[in-house]
Design a protein around this motif. Structure first.
Motif, short mmCIF file in Angstrom:
data_model
loop_
_atom_site.label_atom_id
_atom_site.label_comp_id
_atom_site.label_asym_id
_atom_site.label_seq_id
_atom_site.Cartn_x
_atom_site.Cartn_y
_atom_site.Cartn_z
N GLY A 40 0.86 -1.03 0.00
CA GLY A 40 -0.16 -0.13 -0.01
C GLY A 40 0.78 1.35 -0.08
N LEU A 41 1.86 1.48 0.87
CA LEU A 41 2.68 2.39 0.75
C LEU A 41 3.34 2.56 -0.53
CD1 LEU A 41 4.44 2.18 4.22
CD2 LEU A 41 2.98 3.68 3.62
N ILE A 44 0.88 4.42 -2.53
CA ILE A 44 0.51 5.61 -2.28
C ILE A 44 1.79 6.55 -2.62
CG2 ILE A 44 0.19 7.34 -0.38
CD1 ILE A 44 -1.36 5.09 1.23
N ASN A 48 0.88 9.20 -5.10
CA ASN A 48 0.64 10.84 -4.50
C ASN A 48 1.79 11.43 -3.98
OD1 ASN A 48 -2.39 10.55 -4.30
ND2 ASN A 48 -1.82 8.66 -3.32
N TYR A 49 2.86 10.95 -3.69
CA TYR A 49 3.97 11.67 -2.98
C TYR A 49 5.11 11.78 -4.14
CZ TYR A 49 1.77 11.38 1.46
OH TYR A 49 1.11 11.46 2.59
N SER B 105 -5.52 -3.63 -0.37
CA SER B 105 -6.19 -2.78 0.85
C SER B 105 -6.31 -3.66 2.04
CB SER B 105 -7.50 -2.89 0.06
OG SER B 105 -7.50 -1.88 -1.18
N CYS B 127 -2.07 8.65 4.58
CA CYS B 127 -3.22 8.39 3.81
C CYS B 127 -4.06 9.50 3.58
CB CYS B 127 -4.10 7.50 4.39
SG CYS B 127 -3.23 5.75 4.56
N SER B 130 -2.63 12.29 1.18
CA SER B 130 -2.75 11.88 -0.01
C SER B 130 -4.37 11.88 -0.47
CB SER B 130 -2.38 10.35 -0.35
OG SER B 130 -3.34 9.55 0.25
N MET B 131 -5.18 11.96 0.40
CA MET B 131 -6.55 12.34 -0.09
C MET B 131 -6.81 13.97 -0.35
SD MET B 131 -8.75 9.76 2.44
CE MET B 131 -10.58 9.97 1.90
N ASN B 134 -3.97 16.87 -3.84
CA ASN B 134 -3.62 16.08 -5.22
C ASN B 134 -2.29 16.91 -5.68
OD1 ASN B 134 -3.82 15.17 -7.66
ND2 ASN B 134 -5.87 15.24 -7.91
N SER B 163 -7.55 2.35 -3.17
CA SER B 163 -8.31 3.58 -2.83
C SER B 163 -8.36 3.80 -1.41
CB SER B 163 -9.99 3.31 -3.17
OG SER B 163 -10.86 3.84 -2.63
N ILE B 164 -7.97 4.85 -0.93
CA ILE B 164 -8.08 5.11 0.72
C ILE B 164 -9.34 4.81 1.23
CG2 ILE B 164 -7.39 6.80 2.64
CD1 ILE B 164 -5.03 6.11 0.94
#
Lengths: 325, 305
Positions: A40-41, A44, A48-49, B105, B127, B130-131, B134, B163-164
């Motif tokens: 998951g990390l 992400i 995202n990062y 997940s 998390c 990141s939500m 953007n 998906s968080i």
């Protein structure tokens, strides 16, 4: 330093050490739990990062061929400070897309937010359970259609010889080109969004209504309260927290909604009324390869959206004692 | 249970029925009917067009039932366009994507569901950031490009991989499970992985079904990320194929006309309708399951927003 204070320092040092030891002990005893977080990390971080680093492009004159790879090129491109933002805010088209974003999403809130609440209240008044279940099943379904499919359905029924124009002409009116008319296009976006989402949101509000204590209604009935009074004084207050939470969420996401719908539905003829920030970013960035300017616009969008979302969450925490995180 | 309901109706019958109740009930039945028609009629019209003869489609004589039933359009969409190839691509992305997303997940949700986990707050903050913030479309595109993932299905699966929101649904459900069962497994010496897959997951089947469906619908319907990351025409997913078909429907339908005299049942509108109906078949087939699990899922998710 006196003997006493020294003792306290060593004591608190000991405490800290013990705590550190405990933490390390916990982690070494639960390595599998931390291994589980890795996939998951990775997702992400990549999705995202790493892009956060790419935001630098907004402050540079990005040339994708300046380095060995696109990321190296970010570092090697020249700094330009706020030039890109200056260019953006002095461009009148920026204000057009900004206005469109607010108007389209604002219209959606005004028209489509109350509708599911009314529908849920009405659906709740239907005592025939088969009728209620069938309604729920039918109106809930379009939520699972993709925007491309919905575009296809509506461009088919709204085409020149489509069923809607046949009805319009048979009543003696002129044909309407729904997808080309600047006066109609925003209405089309609002209507099709409603077509997709009203049923789904109705089900959410219906779930909130069914959680209301039924003895309240019985007591009201015995007191002789009319149906309208029962709806007004029991149902609406009962679901008010859900209503407020959903409204706050909706307003919080006003800048980052509608993108895929507009991208699929619009065409150059209606750009003036339909082009929103994110569709403009897409055309300018990926289409015309104007990476720096479009990243600057995207950053503007992200920052305003961030403020709205955090503000919405703070409002919901203050008003309802409920927060999204 | 049945007798209680009967009792209630008898009591309410004894009370004077107020007219407002009747009026509201009538309006409700009527408006819900209108709402159902608004949802259904556009679909019925498109289905009818897909199976109607060409001249009826072009002259606008098709309403809610096929005029001059024909299967030529649908069979040509199936055999002479890239429909099946893109269907295969979408199936691959959906099946592979749901498996990857579910594993990611579940693995992510389980440690976070343990309140005593050291660093739990840190991972949750990661998390949330990141939500709410953007990085933007262009930086994401550049990251994918520099990782060499453009034009691979892997980019889509990575983009939608976690998906968080869905992960939090699973996490909330894990938190609601009885702790004693999980603890007794730990006492028996089961490892964390064993506990998760042998004990926790079987107890969480309803939420696993719900979230799998959420992911499946998302993967099946994805359009923008595929348009962004995938350029090669042999890797088009269904939604991209359908969008391109609509944009080029006139030339596509002309290429499908094989009759020497130029007359054919295949029209631009008919081809679009046919492809749309075919693209909807999997969603409609899954819909009973979506109905059963999703409404439950909404309540699970909203219990602890």
């Amino acid at each position: 330093m006196t003997q006493k204070s020294l003792k306290i320092v060593t004591k608190s040092n000991n405490k800290l050490q013990r705590k550190m030891k405990q933490t390390i002990n916990y982690i070494t005893n639960h390595i599998p739990l931390y291994l589980m977080l890795i996939p998951g990390l990775i997702v992400i971080i990549i999705i995202n990062y790493l892009p956060y680093f790419g935001i630098l492009i907004a402050f540079k004159d990005y040339n994708i061929f300046a380095g060995n790879n696109p990321i190296d090129a970010i570092i090697k491109s020249d700094w330009v400070g706020l030039t890109n933002f200056n260019k953006l805010f002095t461009n009148s088209y920026f204000w057009t897309v900004f206005k469109n974003t607010i108007i389209i999403n604002g219209l959606k809130v005004i028209w489509l937010f109350p509708l599911p609440i009314i529908c849920a209240v009405m659906l709740n008044e239907i005592k025939n359970s088969t009728y209620r279940r069938v309604t729920q099943t039918v109106i809930y379904m379009p939520y699972f259609f993709s925007w491309v499919v919905i575009f296809s359905i509506f461009s088919s029924i709204l085409s020149t010889h489509g069923i809607v124009n046949m009805v319009i002409t048979s009543m003696g009116f002129d044909r309407i080109s729904f997808f080309m008319d600047v006066n109609i296009f925003r209405g089309l976006l609002v209507f099709t969004d409603g077509w997709k989402t009203v049923g789904y949101n109705t089900v959410i509000f219906l779930a909130a209504i069914s959680a209301i204590d039924s003895t309240l209604y019985e007591a009201a009935k015995i007191d002789g309260a009319s149906k309208i009074r029962q709806i007004w004084n029991i149902t609406i207050p009962g679901i008010l927290p859900t209503i407020i939470l959903m409204l706050i969420l909706r307003v919080g996401h006003i800048l980052d909604s509608s993108f895929e719908q507009v991208l699929v539905f619009y065409n150059p003829i209606v750009y003036d009324v339909a082009d929103i920030i994110q569709t403009y970013v897409y055309r300018m960035g990926i289409g015309q390869m104007n990476f720096s300017l479009s990243t600057a616009l995207g950053l503007f969008n992200s920052v305003v959206a961030f403020i709205l979302i955090v503000g919405a969450n703070t409002a919901s925490r203050k008003l309802l004692n409920r927060s999204i995180w | 249970m049945g007798t209680i309901i009967k009792e209630e109706t008898r009591i309410s019958r004894k009370l004077p029925v107020d007219t407002s109740e009747k009026v509201i009930s009538f309006i409700s039945y009527f408006l819900m009917l209108i709402l159902m028609l608004i949802a259904l009629l556009p679909c019925l019209n498109v289905i009818s067009k897909a199976f109607s003869e060409g001249s009826a489609v072009t002259s606008g004589r098709v309403y809610f039932w096929p005029v001059g039933l024909q299967m030529e359009t649908v069979s040509k969409v199936l055999t002479q366009t890239d429909f099946l190839a893109s269907l295969k691509n979408s199936l691959f992305v959906t099946v592979f994507g749901v498996v990857v997303s579910m594993v990611t997940s579940i693995l992510f949700a389980y440690p976070l569901s343990k309140p005593e986990l050291k660093g739990r707050r840190f991972f949750i903050v990661i998390c949330i950031i990141s939500m709410v913030f953007n990085g933007g479309m262009v930086p994401k595109y550049i990251v994918m490009k520099s990782l060499g993932l453009l034009d691979t299905f892997f980019s889509l699966i990575l983009h939608h991989g976690l998906s968080i929101f869905n992960m939090l649904i699973i996490k909330n459900y894990f938190e609601s499970l009885p702790e004693s069962t999980i603890e007794s497994a730990a006492i028996d010496g089961a490892s964390d992985f064993k506990t998760l897959f042998r004990i926790v997951c079987p107890m969480a089947l309803p939420v696993i079904a719900t979230v799998s469906l959420l992911y499946a619908v998302a993967y099946w319907n994805l359009y923008f990320s595929a348009a962004l990351y995938i350029k090669s025409s042999s890797m088009k997913v269904l939604q991209v194929f359908l969008k391109d078909l609509i944009s080029n429907s006139v030339s596509v339908s002309e290429s499908l006309i094989t009759n020497p005299d130029g007359y054919s049942n295949v029209t631009a509108d008919g081809v679009i309708a046919g492809a749309t109906v075919l693209a909807l078949v999997p969603i409609v087939a899954l819909y009973p399951f979506i109905q059963r699990f999703m409404i439950k899922g909404i309540t699970i998710g909203s219990e602890k927003g």
